[in-house]
Scaffold this active site. Structure first.
Site, PDB file in Angstrom:
ATOM      1  N   ASN A 144      33.737  -4.306  63.634  1.00  0.00           N
ATOM      2  CA  ASN A 144      33.526  -4.281  62.182  1.00  0.00           C
ATOM      3  C   ASN A 144      34.739  -4.959  61.559  1.00  0.00           C
ATOM      4  O   ASN A 144      35.864  -4.731  61.982  1.00  0.00           O
ATOM      5  CB  ASN A 144      33.432  -2.811  61.735  1.00  0.00           C
ATOM      6  CG  ASN A 144      33.166  -2.687  60.258  1.00  0.00           C
ATOM      7  OD1 ASN A 144      32.868  -3.675  59.595  1.00  0.00           O
ATOM      8  ND2 ASN A 144      33.272  -1.483  59.742  1.00  0.00           N
ATOM      9  N   GLY A 145      34.531  -5.829  60.568  1.00  0.00           N
ATOM     10  CA  GLY A 145      35.647  -6.523  59.923  1.00  0.00           C
ATOM     11  C   GLY A 145      35.586  -8.016  60.181  1.00  0.00           C
ATOM     12  O   GLY A 145      34.538  -8.546  60.580  1.00  0.00           O
TER      13      GLY A 145
ATOM     14  N   GLU B 164      20.613  -4.752  41.669  1.00  0.00           N
ATOM     15  CA  GLU B 164      20.790  -4.410  43.081  1.00  0.00           C
ATOM     16  C   GLU B 164      19.481  -4.016  43.749  1.00  0.00           C
ATOM     17  O   GLU B 164      19.237  -4.331  44.906  1.00  0.00           O
ATOM     18  CB  GLU B 164      21.710  -3.193  43.224  1.00  0.00           C
ATOM     19  CG  GLU B 164      23.173  -3.453  43.075  1.00  0.00           C
ATOM     20  CD  GLU B 164      23.974  -2.197  43.381  1.00  0.00           C
ATOM     21  OE1 GLU B 164      24.802  -2.261  44.299  1.00  0.00           O
ATOM     22  OE2 GLU B 164      23.768  -1.166  42.718  1.00  0.00           O
TER      23      GLU B 164
ATOM     24  N   HIS C 134      27.574 -13.031  19.838  1.00  0.00           N
ATOM     25  CA  HIS C 134      28.484 -14.099  20.258  1.00  0.00           C
ATOM     26  C   HIS C 134      27.906 -14.921  21.409  1.00  0.00           C
ATOM     27  O   HIS C 134      28.634 -15.678  22.033  1.00  0.00           O
ATOM     28  CB  HIS C 134      29.836 -13.508  20.656  1.00  0.00           C
ATOM     29  CG  HIS C 134      30.517 -12.795  19.533  1.00  0.00           C
ATOM     30  ND1 HIS C 134      31.030 -13.446  18.445  1.00  0.00           N
ATOM     31  CD2 HIS C 134      30.729 -11.472  19.308  1.00  0.00           C
ATOM     32  CE1 HIS C 134      31.553 -12.568  17.596  1.00  0.00           C
ATOM     33  NE2 HIS C 134      31.371 -11.357  18.112  1.00  0.00           N
TER      34      HIS C 134
ATOM     35  N   CYS D 129      28.994  -3.283  58.437  1.00  0.00           N
ATOM     36  CA  CYS D 129      28.687  -3.047  59.845  1.00  0.00           C
ATOM     37  C   CYS D 129      28.964  -1.579  60.180  1.00  0.00           C
ATOM     38  O   CYS D 129      29.864  -0.965  59.621  1.00  0.00           O
ATOM     39  CB  CYS D 129      29.490  -3.903  60.811  1.00  0.00           C
ATOM     40  SG  CYS D 129      29.257  -5.656  60.586  1.00  0.00           S
TER      41      CYS D 129
ATOM     42  N   GLU E  64      26.498  -0.582  34.079  1.00  0.00           N
ATOM     43  CA  GLU E  64      26.043   0.125  35.280  1.00  0.00           C
ATOM     44  C   GLU E  64      24.512   0.106  35.378  1.00  0.00           C
ATOM     45  O   GLU E  64      23.961  -0.075  36.470  1.00  0.00           O
ATOM     46  CB  GLU E  64      26.600   1.563  35.262  1.00  0.00           C
ATOM     47  CG  GLU E  64      26.168   2.449  36.423  1.00  0.00           C
ATOM     48  CD  GLU E  64      26.512   1.903  37.808  1.00  0.00           C
ATOM     49  OE1 GLU E  64      27.283   0.944  37.942  1.00  0.00           O
ATOM     50  OE2 GLU E  64      25.952   2.440  38.781  1.00  0.00           O
TER      51      GLU E  64
ATOM     52  N   LYS F  45      22.489  -1.543  38.513  1.00  0.00           N
ATOM     53  CA  LYS F  45      21.489  -0.813  39.306  1.00  0.00           C
ATOM     54  C   LYS F  45      20.195  -1.622  39.379  1.00  0.00           C
ATOM     55  O   LYS F  45      19.612  -1.771  40.448  1.00  0.00           O
ATOM     56  CB  LYS F  45      21.175   0.563  38.708  1.00  0.00           C
ATOM     57  CG  LYS F  45      22.183   1.647  38.915  1.00  0.00           C
ATOM     58  CD  LYS F  45      22.307   2.168  40.325  1.00  0.00           C
ATOM     59  CE  LYS F  45      23.307   1.411  41.140  1.00  0.00           C
ATOM     60  NZ  LYS F  45      24.707   1.640  40.966  1.00  0.00           N
TER      61      LYS F  45
ATOM     62  N   LYS G 103      26.903  -0.723  52.084  1.00  0.00           N
ATOM     63  CA  LYS G 103      27.419   0.412  51.321  1.00  0.00           C
ATOM     64  C   LYS G 103      28.936   0.375  51.196  1.00  0.00           C
ATOM     65  O   LYS G 103      29.488   0.620  50.132  1.00  0.00           O
ATOM     66  CB  LYS G 103      26.990   1.700  52.020  1.00  0.00           C
ATOM     67  CG  LYS G 103      27.422   2.970  51.339  1.00  0.00           C
ATOM     68  CD  LYS G 103      26.572   3.243  50.143  1.00  0.00           C
ATOM     69  CE  LYS G 103      26.994   4.483  49.394  1.00  0.00           C
ATOM     70  NZ  LYS G 103      26.488   4.438  48.009  1.00  0.00           N
TER      71      LYS G 103
ATOM     72  N   ARG H  68      25.362   0.472  55.997  1.00  0.00           N
ATOM     73  CA  ARG H  68      26.525  -0.415  56.061  1.00  0.00           C
ATOM     74  C   ARG H  68      26.139  -1.833  56.468  1.00  0.00           C
ATOM     75  O   ARG H  68      26.966  -2.745  56.436  1.00  0.00           O
ATOM     76  CB  ARG H  68      27.533   0.128  57.071  1.00  0.00           C
ATOM     77  CG  ARG H  68      28.043   1.506  56.765  1.00  0.00           C
ATOM     78  CD  ARG H  68      28.935   2.006  57.871  1.00  0.00           C
ATOM     79  NE  ARG H  68      30.142   1.217  57.956  1.00  0.00           N
ATOM     80  CZ  ARG H  68      31.299   1.562  57.423  1.00  0.00           C
ATOM     81  NH1 ARG H  68      31.421   2.686  56.792  1.00  0.00           N
ATOM     82  NH2 ARG H  68      32.340   0.774  57.538  1.00  0.00           N
TER      83      ARG H  68
ATOM     84  N   TRP I 275      26.185  -6.380  59.550  1.00  0.00           N
ATOM     85  CA  TRP I 275      26.082  -7.093  58.269  1.00  0.00           C
ATOM     86  C   TRP I 275      26.759  -8.424  58.540  1.00  0.00           C
ATOM     87  O   TRP I 275      27.986  -8.505  58.675  1.00  0.00           O
ATOM     88  CB  TRP I 275      26.803  -6.307  57.171  1.00  0.00           C
ATOM     89  CG  TRP I 275      26.641  -6.887  55.804  1.00  0.00           C
ATOM     90  CD1 TRP I 275      25.597  -6.697  54.944  1.00  0.00           C
ATOM     91  CD2 TRP I 275      27.548  -7.756  55.125  1.00  0.00           C
ATOM     92  NE1 TRP I 275      25.800  -7.389  53.781  1.00  0.00           N
ATOM     93  CE2 TRP I 275      26.984  -8.055  53.867  1.00  0.00           C
ATOM     94  CE3 TRP I 275      28.791  -8.325  55.443  1.00  0.00           C
ATOM     95  CZ2 TRP I 275      27.612  -8.876  52.928  1.00  0.00           C
ATOM     96  CZ3 TRP I 275      29.411  -9.150  54.517  1.00  0.00           C
ATOM     97  CH2 TRP I 275      28.813  -9.420  53.274  1.00  0.00           C
TER      98      TRP I 275
END
Ligand code: M6R
Length: 609
Positions: free
Chosen positions: A101-102, A489, A505, A2, A482, A486, A604, A27, A75
């Protein structure tokens, strides 16, 4: 998660609110809303969807001319992402307006209590309890500040609030507890935002509101009131970010712009720190703890997501260069560990935003045990930067794309520098080749970026795949993680990163003609072993896309597609091999038609646990 903005001052508040929300949209972007004090009352406008939906709805509004306003981009945590749940929320009388926010953890019990006392709720959010709670206290005590403090005492969780009280139209109230809020100091105006990227171009002097503090902001004055309800002098931090860094320029997306900033990012991380002629690394931010660092016997790296992957590369670097046993933990799991801490353990937190709730909780835990904590942080003045005992800044500038790219490159650079700095041989010939080569990394990244069109073409071929396996060994094993992160996402393709030795394995069971492998296989100490793994994939008809070293002939007979990167020292390879993988994710994502700067469900800055 947010985004919050606020404005009070000589100008109309609406333009800053909308531009600030756009800057903070990474955000969260489920819905957006504003509240502006105009014509002796507060007017609220909210819309489901991105900020541009709200902006379009307000285009012909001539009423919103007030000089005090708050805004929010959401968000969703509690309640669907629709207009009713969009912020701001208000009390029964329409006096108090709040953006949040939170998470308010005890919102259910507070809501029941307030409903019992006659308060009417309209949304499913946890936020709506806040204005009603303040209103409830105002009924017994007319003073807004007292009611606000009393309300805060009853709220459990992590939160940042921006509040307008209609009866105090000259004041913007802001509260922060484990969720960041920063004030931009202006002349006859002041700004508020959940992170400094919304303040770029408006103010270079910022004040981070600390845990439990309330800020009373007027157009000419900022009062900070601490937990003991006493005024405390504001601490001003200088922000060096500029407008150009916070804008897309000629690039279609922030993500692409930020990938192309790679050479500059490495250069600015090295500036003033690397004295290659003397084989020396100087890190000013760590000098104050030098004596303790000399006693270091073991390192623990704590981070999440991309920063965690940088930490995994750090593990190899610190063990090889600084000869320090190192372990890396997901900060989000570290809180559950009952690990006994030995004396001489040094903790390194890595975070782009400096606000990740899990990373913050993990370093707070180690601080309770008296361990020395260091930070590798990009955002100047952020909570992790402030709470660690010492640290270094990445100097990468604001990273706006939700998928972290340039921050990863700068974290890797800082980890190489830190490993040399912490080695007993800093300043000796031993590091000559490594540091000389480090200086050449910017031009080598540039050489890769100059061939971005090759990756673009290949991404066309792979864009419709449903699965991808990423394989690497040693320094390139975290790069495989990574690269996979990417791709998932940005393009929503299922991708898994594995150490190539682990393939036999289990993951090899997935290999088929339709299940391609991205192999990170530069010529180094483990390339022969990588080649054997690729033979195993080829024998099972799995398509192979290889990231290999220029001039490598052996790979040609093994891989279906190859992208060549320049040769470098093995410990620096991740700085090069990650770049084509970032580009690959970008091009696949855009070719699949997705908004790569705002991938679905992500935010973010992850400021909730
Ligand atoms: O700001 P931080 O570096 O602490 O953030 C950690 C992760 O949330 C972040 O890296 C996340 O994984 C990104 N979406 C990666 O692209």
């Amino acid at each position: 998660m947010c985004g919050i903005v606020g404005y009070i001052g000589k100008e109309k508040s609406l333009p800053f609110l909308i531009n600030g929300l756009k800057a903070l949209e990474y955000r969260g972007y489920d819905s957006a809303g504003i509240a502006i004090f105009s014509h002796d009352k507060v007017q609220v406008k909210r819309k489901a969807g991105q900020v541009k939906v709200l902006e379009n709805a307000l285009k012909n509004d001539t009423d919103l001319i007030g000089h005090l306003g708050i805004g929010h981009t959401r968000w969703a945590t509690h309640g669907m992402p629709n207009e009713t749940n969009a912020h701001p929320h208000n009390d029964c009388m329409g006096r108090i307006f709040v953006v949040h926010n939170g998470i308010i953890e005890n919102y259910k019990e507070l809501k029941e209590y307030l409903q019992h006392r006659g308060h009417i709720f309209h949304s499913d959010t946890d936020t709506e309890v806040v204005p009603h709670l303040i209103e409830d206290f105002l009924r017994s005590n007319g003073d807004f500040n007292v009611a606000l403090f009393d309300a805060l005492k009853m709220i459990r969780g992590a939160y940042a609030f921006a509040i307008i009280d209609v009866k105090n139209p000259d004041t913007l109230y802001a509260v922060s507890f484990s969720s960041p809020l920063v004030i931009g100091v202006g002349a006859d105006e002041n700004f508020l935002a959940s992170d400094p990227s919304a303040l770029v171009g408006k103010s270079k002097n910022v004040i981070y509101i600390k845990d439990g503090e309330i800020a009373e902001i007027t157009r000419s004055k900022i009062d900070i009131i601490n937990l003991e309800q006493k005024k405390t002098p504001p601490e001003i931090v200088r922000l060096e970010w500029n407008l150009e860094q916070a804008q897309k320029g000629n690039y279609p997306h922030f993500m692409l712009k930020e990938i192309f900033e790679g050479p500059k990012i490495v250069f600015s991380a090295l500036q003033g720190r690397l004295k290659s002629g003397k084989n020396l690394v100087k890190l000013g931010g760590l000098e104050q703890v030098n004596e303790k660092l000399k006693e270091a016997k073991r390192l623990i790296i704590l981070a999440c997501g991309t920063s965690y992957h940088a930490g995994l590369v750090g593990e190899y670097l610190f063990e090889e260069i600084a000869k320090l046993p190192t372990e890396v933990h997901f900060a989000s799991e570290f809180r559950y560990r009952e690990e006994p801490f030995e004396e001489g353990t040094v903790v390194i937190a890595i975070s782009q935003s400096g606000e990740t709730a899990d990373t913050l909780a993990a370093i707070r835990k180690t601080k309770k045990h008296g361990l020395l904590t260091l930070g590798i942080v990009n955002t100047v003045g952020s909570t992790i930067a402030r709470e660690t005992d010492a640290g270094v800044y990445n100097h990468a500038g604001p990273e706006i794309g939700v998928a972290s790219t340039k921050a990863f490159i700068s974290q890797l650079t800082m980890l190489v520098l830190m490993a040399v700095y912490m080695s007993e041989s800093n300043g000796h010939q031993l590091h000559h080749a490594l540091l000389q080569e480090l200086e050449k990394i910017p031009e080598k990244i540039k050489a890769i970026l100059d061939k971005a069109s090759e990756i673009e073409m290949l991404s066309e071929k792979y864009k419709d795949c449903e699965n991808f396996l990423f394989l690497g060994r040693r320094y390139n094993y975290p790069v495989a993680f990574e690269g996979a992160l990417k791709l998932k996402e940005i393009s929503y393709i299922h991708a898994e990163g594995y150490g190539a030795g682990e393939m036999k394995h289990g993951p090899i069971a997935m290999i088929s003609e339709k299940f391609p492998t991205m192999a990170i296989v530069p010529q180094n100490s483990v390339s022969e072993k990588m080649f054997s793994n690729l033979e195993e994939i080829k024998a099972r008809k799995g398509p192979i896309f290889a990231i290999a070293t220029e001039g490598d002939k052996e790979i040609v007979s093994l891989a279906n597609d190859i992208f060549f990167v320049p040769k470098t020292i093995e410990s620096l390879e991740p700085l090069l091999t990650i770049v084509p993988l970032q580009l690959f994710a970008y091009y696949v994502g855009t070719k699949r038609g997705f908004d790569v700067d705002k991938p679905r469900n992500l935010a973010k800055s992850v400021t909730v646990e």
